[in-house]
Scaffold this motif. Structure first.
Motif, PDB file in Angstrom:
ATOM      1  N   MET A  41       0.807  -1.178  -0.049  1.00 15.26           N
ATOM      2  CA  MET A  41      -0.249  -0.117   0.076  1.00 15.26           C
ATOM      3  C   MET A  41       0.964   1.502   0.030  1.00 15.26           C
ATOM      4  O   MET A  41       0.610   2.188  -0.687  1.00 15.26           O
ATOM      5  CB  MET A  41      -1.071  -0.109   1.062  1.00 15.26           C
ATOM      6  N   VAL A  42       2.064   1.206   0.676  1.00 10.89           N
ATOM      7  CA  VAL A  42       2.965   2.327   0.712  1.00 10.89           C
ATOM      8  C   VAL A  42       3.286   2.440  -0.816  1.00 10.89           C
ATOM      9  O   VAL A  42       3.460   3.816  -1.408  1.00 10.89           O
ATOM     10  CB  VAL A  42       4.282   2.351   1.603  1.00 10.89           C
ATOM     11  N   GLU A  43       3.841   1.374  -1.362  1.00  9.50           N
ATOM     12  CA  GLU A  43       4.196   1.668  -2.834  1.00  9.50           C
ATOM     13  C   GLU A  43       3.201   1.942  -3.910  1.00  9.50           C
ATOM     14  O   GLU A  43       3.286   2.653  -4.738  1.00  9.50           O
ATOM     15  CB  GLU A  43       4.723   0.040  -3.210  1.00  9.50           C
ATOM     16  N   GLU A  44       1.837   1.630  -3.453  1.00  8.53           N
ATOM     17  CA  GLU A  44       0.499   1.925  -4.154  1.00  8.53           C
ATOM     18  C   GLU A  44       0.359   3.417  -4.276  1.00  8.53           C
ATOM     19  O   GLU A  44       0.256   4.147  -5.230  1.00  8.53           O
ATOM     20  CB  GLU A  44      -0.448   1.180  -3.915  1.00  8.53           C
ATOM     21  N   TYR A  45       0.226   3.963  -3.043  1.00  9.87           N
ATOM     22  CA  TYR A  45       0.200   5.433  -2.824  1.00  9.87           C
ATOM     23  C   TYR A  45       1.585   6.162  -3.351  1.00  9.87           C
ATOM     24  O   TYR A  45       1.364   7.137  -4.265  1.00  9.87           O
ATOM     25  CB  TYR A  45       0.036   5.917  -1.334  1.00  9.87           C
ATOM     26  N   ALA A  46       2.837   5.614  -3.304  1.00  8.18           N
ATOM     27  CA  ALA A  46       3.915   6.385  -3.866  1.00  8.18           C
ATOM     28  C   ALA A  46       3.748   6.620  -5.316  1.00  8.18           C
ATOM     29  O   ALA A  46       4.056   7.629  -5.805  1.00  8.18           O
ATOM     30  CB  ALA A  46       5.119   5.789  -3.325  1.00  8.18           C
ATOM     31  N   ARG A  47       3.476   5.445  -5.807  1.00  4.17           N
ATOM     32  CA  ARG A  47       3.174   5.649  -7.348  1.00  4.17           C
ATOM     33  C   ARG A  47       2.192   6.525  -7.970  1.00  4.17           C
ATOM     34  O   ARG A  47       2.344   7.324  -8.592  1.00  4.17           O
ATOM     35  CB  ARG A  47       2.914   4.162  -8.035  1.00  4.17           C
ATOM     36  N   HIS A  48       1.137   6.609  -7.237  1.00  3.82           N
ATOM     37  CA  HIS A  48       0.161   7.289  -7.716  1.00  3.82           C
ATOM     38  C   HIS A  48       0.062   8.705  -7.243  1.00  3.82           C
ATOM     39  O   HIS A  48      -0.536   9.620  -7.848  1.00  3.82           O
ATOM     40  CB  HIS A  48      -1.153   6.884  -6.999  1.00  3.82           C
ATOM     41  N   MET A  49       1.148   8.974  -6.154  1.00  2.33           N
ATOM     42  CA  MET A  49       1.206  10.453  -5.835  1.00  2.33           C
ATOM     43  C   MET A  49       2.154  11.155  -6.952  1.00  2.33           C
ATOM     44  O   MET A  49       2.156  12.201  -7.127  1.00  2.33           O
ATOM     45  CB  MET A  49       1.795  10.682  -4.358  1.00  2.33           C
ATOM     46  N   GLY A  50       2.952  10.238  -7.427  1.00  2.85           N
ATOM     47  CA  GLY A  50       3.611  10.815  -8.525  1.00  2.85           C
ATOM     48  C   GLY A  50       2.633  11.248  -9.953  1.00  2.85           C
ATOM     49  O   GLY A  50       2.832  12.209 -10.282  1.00  2.85           O
ATOM     50  N   HIS A  51       1.661  10.527 -10.085  1.00 14.69           N
ATOM     51  CA  HIS A  51       0.594  10.771 -11.066  1.00 14.69           C
ATOM     52  C   HIS A  51      -0.131  11.883 -10.512  1.00 14.69           C
ATOM     53  O   HIS A  51      -0.373  13.169 -11.367  1.00 14.69           O
ATOM     54  CB  HIS A  51      -0.442   9.632 -11.168  1.00 14.69           C
ATOM     55  N   ALA A  52      -0.442  11.982  -9.182  1.00 14.94           N
ATOM     56  CA  ALA A  52      -1.290  13.091  -8.640  1.00 14.94           C
ATOM     57  C   ALA A  52      -0.418  14.440  -8.923  1.00 14.94           C
ATOM     58  O   ALA A  52      -0.944  15.334  -9.275  1.00 14.94           O
ATOM     59  CB  ALA A  52      -1.525  12.800  -7.250  1.00 14.94           C
ATOM     60  N   ASP A  53       0.995  14.339  -8.768  1.00 11.46           N
ATOM     61  CA  ASP A  53       1.904  15.693  -8.795  1.00 11.46           C
ATOM     62  C   ASP A  53       1.652  16.332 -10.559  1.00 11.46           C
ATOM     63  O   ASP A  53       1.271  17.583 -10.386  1.00 11.46           O
ATOM     64  CB  ASP A  53       3.183  15.271  -8.766  1.00 11.46           C
TER      65      ASP A  53
END
Length: 189
Positions: free
Chosen positions: A165-177
């Motif tokens: 889940m940490v990895e899932e959020y980390a990947r998607h926060m790059g998208h969010a940026d």
């Protein structure tokens, strides 16, 4: 739930930044003790980042697919992460079969494809995400990192679920940026 794990709303206080470093809610001033608390703290920081990246946008902006031809949008990410929280912490760790809030049989990418530019859709997404986060945190309080649960023909440890889940959020926060920058030019942490 420990105070340091609560999701808070923030406002930008400096031009070009989400929040002044000394007011960043992701920095709690509390050092986590032990592996479980450390992993949980990372997860909570990414959750707060999602809230911060979406804050101040209206339904049209949140649902905007800013990087064509992708179906990614900030609203879609909220819906997707509500599903992910539900899947891993409820379905996998608790062994339930209940579908996620934005899942339908044989429908791929409903979380992104049905992220409509309406206040109702936005409210439903945030309500589902907050409920999934709350349920996940309640589950984590009871968990031991080394506990193994059945998964995909084998087993998975609770530790691996949190790390995923940490990895899932980390990947998607790059998208969010990138999505947020395309919407209004804002960049930063």
């Amino acid at each position: 739930m420990p105070v340091e794990h609560q999701i808070v709303r923030v406002s930008a206080t400096m031009t070009g930044m989400w929040v002044a470093p000394e007011q960043d809610p992701r920095t709690t001033g509390v050092d986590p003790v032990g592996e479980k608390e450390t992993l949980w703290e990372y997860l909570c920081r990414y959750r707060m980042t999602l809230v911060m990246k979406c804050e101040g946008l209206d339904a049209e902006q949140l649902s905007r697919r800013s990087v064509p031809p992708s179906n990614l949008s900030l609203l879609g990410l909220v819906r997707h992460l509500a599903n992910a929280e539900h899947h891993w912490f409820t379905r996998v760790l608790q062994g339930t079969v209940a579908p996620g809030p934005f899942e339908r049989p044989r429908a791929v990418d409903v979380d992104f494809d049905e992220a409509y530019p309406t206040d109702e859709c936005v409210g439903e997404a945030w309500e589902a995400w907050h409920a999934a986060v709350e349920a996940a945190d309640e589950q984590l309080v009871r968990e031991e990192l080394g506990r193994e649960v059945p998964f995909d023909g084998g087993t998975v440890e609770v530790r691996d679920v949190i790390i995923h889940m940490v990895e899932e959020y980390a990947r998607h926060m790059g998208h969010a940026d990138l999505l947020r920058e395309c919407i209004d030019g804002r960049t930063g942490l």
